[in-house]
Design a protein around this motif. Sequence first.
Motif, PDB file in Angstrom:
ATOM      1  N   VAL A  98       0.844  -1.204   0.000  1.00 59.20           N
ATOM      2  CA  VAL A  98       0.000   0.000   0.000  1.00 59.20           C
ATOM      3  C   VAL A  98       0.873   1.244   0.000  1.00 59.20           C
ATOM      4  N   ASP A  99       1.942   1.221   0.788  1.00 55.63           N
ATOM      5  CA  ASP A  99       2.839   2.371   0.837  1.00 55.63           C
ATOM      6  C   ASP A  99       3.495   2.626  -0.524  1.00 55.63           C
ATOM      7  N   LEU A 100       3.869   1.581  -1.230  1.00 61.35           N
ATOM      8  CA  LEU A 100       4.441   1.744  -2.574  1.00 61.35           C
ATOM      9  C   LEU A 100       3.477   2.517  -3.463  1.00 61.35           C
ATOM     10  N   PHE A 101       2.209   2.113  -3.482  1.00 59.30           N
ATOM     11  CA  PHE A 101       1.203   2.791  -4.300  1.00 59.30           C
ATOM     12  C   PHE A 101       1.044   4.252  -3.880  1.00 59.30           C
ATOM     13  N   GLU A 102       1.064   4.499  -2.581  1.00 61.86           N
ATOM     14  CA  GLU A 102       0.833   5.857  -2.111  1.00 61.86           C
ATOM     15  C   GLU A 102       2.044   6.751  -2.337  1.00 61.86           C
ATOM     16  N   GLN A 103       3.240   6.252  -2.062  1.00 60.09           N
ATOM     17  CA  GLN A 103       4.428   7.092  -2.265  1.00 60.09           C
ATOM     18  C   GLN A 103       4.667   7.400  -3.738  1.00 60.09           C
ATOM     19  N   LEU A 104       4.374   6.435  -4.623  1.00 62.96           N
ATOM     20  CA  LEU A 104       4.548   6.667  -6.061  1.00 62.96           C
ATOM     21  C   LEU A 104       3.282   7.229  -6.696  1.00 62.96           C
ATOM     22  N   ASP A 105       2.210   7.375  -5.912  1.00 62.35           N
ATOM     23  CA  ASP A 105       0.907   7.846  -6.385  1.00 62.35           C
ATOM     24  C   ASP A 105       0.476   7.086  -7.632  1.00 62.35           C
ATOM     25  N   LEU A 106       0.458   5.771  -7.529  1.00 62.32           N
ATOM     26  CA  LEU A 106       0.093   4.909  -8.645  1.00 62.32           C
ATOM     27  C   LEU A 106      -1.420   4.787  -8.744  1.00 62.32           C
ATOM     28  N   ARG A 107      -1.940   4.975  -9.961  1.00 68.09           N
ATOM     29  CA  ARG A 107      -3.376   4.865 -10.216  1.00 68.09           C
ATOM     30  C   ARG A 107      -3.596   4.182 -11.564  1.00 68.09           C
ATOM     31  N   ASP A 108      -4.810   3.670 -11.751  1.00 63.23           N
ATOM     32  CA  ASP A 108      -5.156   2.960 -12.982  1.00 63.23           C
ATOM     33  C   ASP A 108      -4.127   1.862 -13.271  1.00 63.23           C
ATOM     34  N   VAL A 109      -3.826   1.084 -12.244  1.00 62.96           N
ATOM     35  CA  VAL A 109      -2.750   0.097 -12.293  1.00 62.96           C
ATOM     36  C   VAL A 109      -3.279  -1.251 -12.777  1.00 62.96           C
ATOM     37  N   THR A 110      -2.440  -1.947 -13.541  1.00 62.96           N
ATOM     38  CA  THR A 110      -2.611  -3.386 -13.762  1.00 62.96           C
ATOM     39  C   THR A 110      -1.727  -4.086 -12.741  1.00 62.96           C
ATOM     40  N   LEU A 111      -2.329  -4.868 -11.874  1.00 64.18           N
ATOM     41  CA  LEU A 111      -1.596  -5.570 -10.822  1.00 64.18           C
ATOM     42  C   LEU A 111      -1.383  -7.017 -11.247  1.00 64.18           C
ATOM     43  N   VAL A 112      -0.116  -7.455 -11.241  1.00 67.19           N
ATOM     44  CA  VAL A 112       0.248  -8.824 -11.607  1.00 67.19           C
ATOM     45  C   VAL A 112       0.836  -9.486 -10.371  1.00 67.19           C
ATOM     46  N   VAL A 113       0.284 -10.636  -9.969  1.00 66.18           N
ATOM     47  CA  VAL A 113       0.717 -11.275  -8.726  1.00 66.18           C
ATOM     48  C   VAL A 113       1.109 -12.720  -8.978  1.00 66.18           C
ATOM     49  N   HIS A 114       2.075 -13.174  -8.190  1.00 67.49           N
ATOM     50  CA  HIS A 114       2.553 -14.567  -8.277  1.00 67.49           C
ATOM     51  C   HIS A 114       2.909 -15.053  -6.881  1.00 67.49           C
ATOM     52  N   ASP A 115       2.588 -16.319  -6.596  1.00 70.21           N
ATOM     53  CA  ASP A 115       2.970 -16.952  -5.345  1.00 70.21           C
ATOM     54  C   ASP A 115       2.484 -16.080  -4.169  1.00 70.21           C
ATOM     55  N   TRP A 116       3.351 -15.753  -3.206  1.00 64.28           N
ATOM     56  CA  TRP A 116       2.924 -14.948  -2.056  1.00 64.28           C
ATOM     57  C   TRP A 116       2.521 -13.531  -2.449  1.00 64.28           C
ATOM     58  N   GLY A 117       2.888 -13.106  -3.662  1.00 65.48           N
ATOM     59  CA  GLY A 117       2.376 -11.829  -4.149  1.00 65.48           C
ATOM     60  C   GLY A 117       0.874 -11.833  -4.300  1.00 65.48           C
ATOM     61  N   GLY A 118       0.256 -13.025  -4.399  1.00 68.23           N
ATOM     62  CA  GLY A 118      -1.194 -13.138  -4.533  1.00 68.23           C
ATOM     63  C   GLY A 118      -1.948 -12.781  -3.273  1.00 68.23           C
ATOM     64  N   PRO A 119      -1.708 -13.477  -2.159  1.00 67.97           N
ATOM     65  CA  PRO A 119      -2.384 -13.093  -0.923  1.00 67.97           C
ATOM     66  C   PRO A 119      -2.176 -11.628  -0.567  1.00 67.97           C
ATOM     67  N   VAL A 120      -0.953 -11.128  -0.798  1.00 68.33           N
ATOM     68  CA  VAL A 120      -0.669  -9.725  -0.499  1.00 68.33           C
ATOM     69  C   VAL A 120      -1.375  -8.812  -1.494  1.00 68.33           C
ATOM     70  N   GLY A 121      -1.130  -9.027  -2.783  1.00 66.73           N
ATOM     71  CA  GLY A 121      -1.646  -8.117  -3.802  1.00 66.73           C
ATOM     72  C   GLY A 121      -3.151  -8.138  -3.940  1.00 66.73           C
ATOM     73  N   LEU A 122      -3.760  -9.303  -3.823  1.00 68.20           N
ATOM     74  CA  LEU A 122      -5.212  -9.375  -3.979  1.00 68.20           C
ATOM     75  C   LEU A 122      -5.929  -8.712  -2.801  1.00 68.20           C
ATOM     76  N   ARG A 123      -5.316  -8.742  -1.645  1.00 68.54           N
ATOM     77  CA  ARG A 123      -5.892  -7.976  -0.517  1.00 68.54           C
ATOM     78  C   ARG A 123      -5.739  -6.480  -0.764  1.00 68.54           C
ATOM     79  N   VAL A 124      -4.571  -6.073  -1.246  1.00 70.16           N
ATOM     80  CA  VAL A 124      -4.368  -4.665  -1.586  1.00 70.16           C
ATOM     81  C   VAL A 124      -5.409  -4.214  -2.607  1.00 70.16           C
ATOM     82  N   ALA A 125      -5.700  -5.088  -3.571  1.00 67.10           N
ATOM     83  CA  ALA A 125      -6.574  -4.729  -4.690  1.00 67.10           C
ATOM     84  C   ALA A 125      -8.056  -4.794  -4.362  1.00 67.10           C
ATOM     85  N   THR A 126      -8.412  -5.313  -3.199  1.00 74.15           N
ATOM     86  CA  THR A 126      -9.843  -5.463  -2.870  1.00 74.15           C
ATOM     87  C   THR A 126     -10.214  -4.680  -1.617  1.00 74.15           C
TER      88      THR A 126
END
Length: 293
Positions: A98-126
Amino acid sequence: MTVHRTPDESFANLPGFTHEPHYRDWEGMRLAHIDVGDGRPVVLLHGEPTWSFLWRKVIDELVPAGNRCIAPDLPGFGRSDKPADDWYTYDHLVASVVDLFEQLDLRDVTLVVHDWGGPVGLRVATTEIADRISRIVVMDSGVFTGTQPMGETWQAFRSFVDATPDLPIGFLVQAGVHEDLADEVVAAYEAPFDSVDAKGGARTLPGLIPQTPDAPGAAEGRAVIAALAADTRPMLLLWAEHDTVLPLDGPGRQMEELLPLKEPLHLIEGAGHFLQEDRGDEIGRVIADWLAS
């Protein structure tokens, strides 16, 4: 907080990965990411026990297709600082992204997740910052609620990790691909982990997967699954033909049923769990074509 920082010289001569790192400060740590290309932002989240190096072949296809690729190293991995074992929790890992997105002010992102990036990223995305993420790509990953039975290969991996504080990182990655890795690639996966103290994240993440419905992280996983089931954003699901850690006929098909996909699971033939190594060029082209469509 005491952290381990891998010396910069450990990352010299990485094969096919010449991107300069960028750094940000968060919670007393220096966290690393690469940021290459221009255009629509694509954030690529690695898992256990890899780092942003994993995405190099995918990035080499996405950037020429007009995409900006941001690949962070999670705390404890890659060029990011590595806290002690007791720091690692599901909440902390999610908060770092979440901090990465906020510090870089990322918007309209395509999020690609793999392995443990899934539990982390899919929670971030929902349940965390859904408004910043417009498209989701899932690769050989899942969301864990404490009810999914983990296969024999994963159980053996968990037992090995528990019994081996000085984990052989390159060996673990080699075991998860379908085709043998070159020695210099194995060395690149080992590069961030220059001591036993550097391996806390790799030691700890397998134990964070909840094994019962009341274990830490299970309730958050159920909330993510509920949100995904009702989601209307475009989603793409890729899965490796020869994944023995999260087999296609099991977790792969379960994810296919869970996600509101408009097209079936895309099988990546001739690939193991770390499919970016076996078929990274193909994966990059598949994602680029999907984004263009």
